[in-house]
Design a protein around this motif. Structure first.
Motif, PDB file in Angstrom:
ATOM      1  N   GLU A  89       0.834  -1.210   0.000  1.00 15.06           N
ATOM      2  CA  GLU A  89       0.000   0.000   0.000  1.00 15.06           C
ATOM      3  C   GLU A  89       0.866   1.257   0.000  1.00 15.06           C
ATOM      4  O   GLU A  89       0.597   2.213  -0.730  1.00 15.06           O
ATOM      5  N   LEU A  90       1.929   1.262   0.799  1.00 19.91           N
ATOM      6  CA  LEU A  90       2.835   2.415   0.816  1.00 19.91           C
ATOM      7  C   LEU A  90       3.527   2.587  -0.531  1.00 19.91           C
ATOM      8  O   LEU A  90       3.704   3.707  -1.011  1.00 19.91           O
ATOM      9  N   LEU A  91       3.925   1.478  -1.142  1.00 15.32           N
ATOM     10  CA  LEU A  91       4.589   1.546  -2.442  1.00 15.32           C
ATOM     11  C   LEU A  91       3.745   2.299  -3.454  1.00 15.32           C
ATOM     12  O   LEU A  91       4.246   3.134  -4.202  1.00 15.32           O
ATOM     13  N   VAL A  92       2.447   2.020  -3.449  1.00 20.39           N
ATOM     14  CA  VAL A  92       1.545   2.606  -4.442  1.00 20.39           C
ATOM     15  C   VAL A  92       1.059   3.991  -4.029  1.00 20.39           C
ATOM     16  O   VAL A  92       0.997   4.899  -4.849  1.00 20.39           O
ATOM     17  N   GLY A 116       7.235   7.786  -1.046  1.00 17.81           N
ATOM     18  CA  GLY A 116       8.233   8.583  -0.328  1.00 17.81           C
ATOM     19  C   GLY A 116       8.376   8.114   1.110  1.00 17.81           C
ATOM     20  O   GLY A 116       9.484   8.021   1.648  1.00 17.81           O
ATOM     21  N   LYS A 117       7.274   7.796   1.732  1.00 16.85           N
ATOM     22  CA  LYS A 117       7.295   7.297   3.107  1.00 16.85           C
ATOM     23  C   LYS A 117       7.959   5.919   3.154  1.00 16.85           C
ATOM     24  O   LYS A 117       8.784   5.650   4.029  1.00 16.85           O
ATOM     25  N   LEU A 118       7.610   5.050   2.196  1.00 15.99           N
ATOM     26  CA  LEU A 118       8.230   3.727   2.140  1.00 15.99           C
ATOM     27  C   LEU A 118       9.733   3.865   1.916  1.00 15.99           C
ATOM     28  O   LEU A 118      10.520   3.191   2.573  1.00 15.99           O
ATOM     29  N   ARG A 119      10.114   4.738   1.016  1.00 19.03           N
ATOM     30  CA  ARG A 119      11.548   4.961   0.768  1.00 19.03           C
ATOM     31  C   ARG A 119      12.253   5.361   2.058  1.00 19.03           C
ATOM     32  O   ARG A 119      13.285   4.803   2.420  1.00 19.03           O
ATOM     33  N   ASP A 120      11.685   6.335   2.764  1.00 16.56           N
ATOM     34  CA  ASP A 120      12.304   6.809   4.002  1.00 16.56           C
ATOM     35  C   ASP A 120      12.412   5.699   5.038  1.00 16.56           C
ATOM     36  O   ASP A 120      13.443   5.562   5.706  1.00 16.56           O
ATOM     37  N   LEU A 121      11.358   4.885   5.173  1.00 19.47           N
ATOM     38  CA  LEU A 121      11.373   3.771   6.120  1.00 19.47           C
ATOM     39  C   LEU A 121      12.465   2.756   5.772  1.00 19.47           C
ATOM     40  O   LEU A 121      13.205   2.298   6.646  1.00 19.47           O
ATOM     41  N   LEU A 122      12.552   2.413   4.483  1.00 19.58           N
ATOM     42  CA  LEU A 122      13.533   1.414   4.065  1.00 19.58           C
ATOM     43  C   LEU A 122      14.957   1.941   4.134  1.00 19.58           C
ATOM     44  O   LEU A 122      15.871   1.217   4.557  1.00 19.58           O
ATOM     45  N   VAL A 123      15.159   3.181   3.751  1.00 17.34           N
ATOM     46  CA  VAL A 123      16.504   3.761   3.843  1.00 17.34           C
ATOM     47  C   VAL A 123      16.951   3.805   5.305  1.00 17.34           C
ATOM     48  O   VAL A 123      18.102   3.491   5.622  1.00 17.34           O
TER      49      VAL A 123
END
Length: 120
Positions: free
Chosen positions: A45-48, A52-59
């Motif tokens: 859901e975050l990916l779609v 930006g939030k998913l990117r920040d979480l994964l980074v």
């Protein structure tokens, strides 16, 4: 063109199901301890909806290692997305993984175009 929510939800389910086949243990860790625990939503859901939030979480999870983040996004989501959309990637998964890091909103638009190609 905006797709009805029901169709988009069904396509997200297909993408999520397909991504489950790739690294089940890793996916579970990311889903439970990163996305849901700190992001409030599932990773797909975050990916779609909020890449930006998913990117920040994964980074953050990968301690700044954007190469690892790009690999995860590419293998868990982009490759399956091209398969489900029945579209040849022609190396576009590399471009989209980079776009995920550098311009999440543009990435979001590209993913939505691919989602529209998935047969419900």
């Amino acid at each position: 063109m905006t797709l009805p929510l029901k169709i988009v939800d069904k396509r997200l389910e297909k993408l999520e199901e397909h991504s489950k086949r790739v690294g089940l243990a890793l996916r579970h860790v990311l889903e439970e301890f990163v996305c849901k625990a700190t992001g409030g939503s599932g990773c797909t859901e975050l990916l779609v909806n909020n890449p930006g939030k998913l990117r920040d979480l994964l980074v953050n999870y990968y301690e700044g290692d954007t190469d690892s983040v790009k690999f995860i996004i590419k293998e868990m989501y982009l490759v399956p997305l091209f398969i489900l959309a029945d579209e040849k990637s022609h190396g576009r998964e590399e471009y989209l993984a980079e776009l995920f890091i550098k311009n999440p909103e543009a990435f979001k638009n590209e993913v939505k175009l691919l989602l529209e190609k998935i047969i419900s």
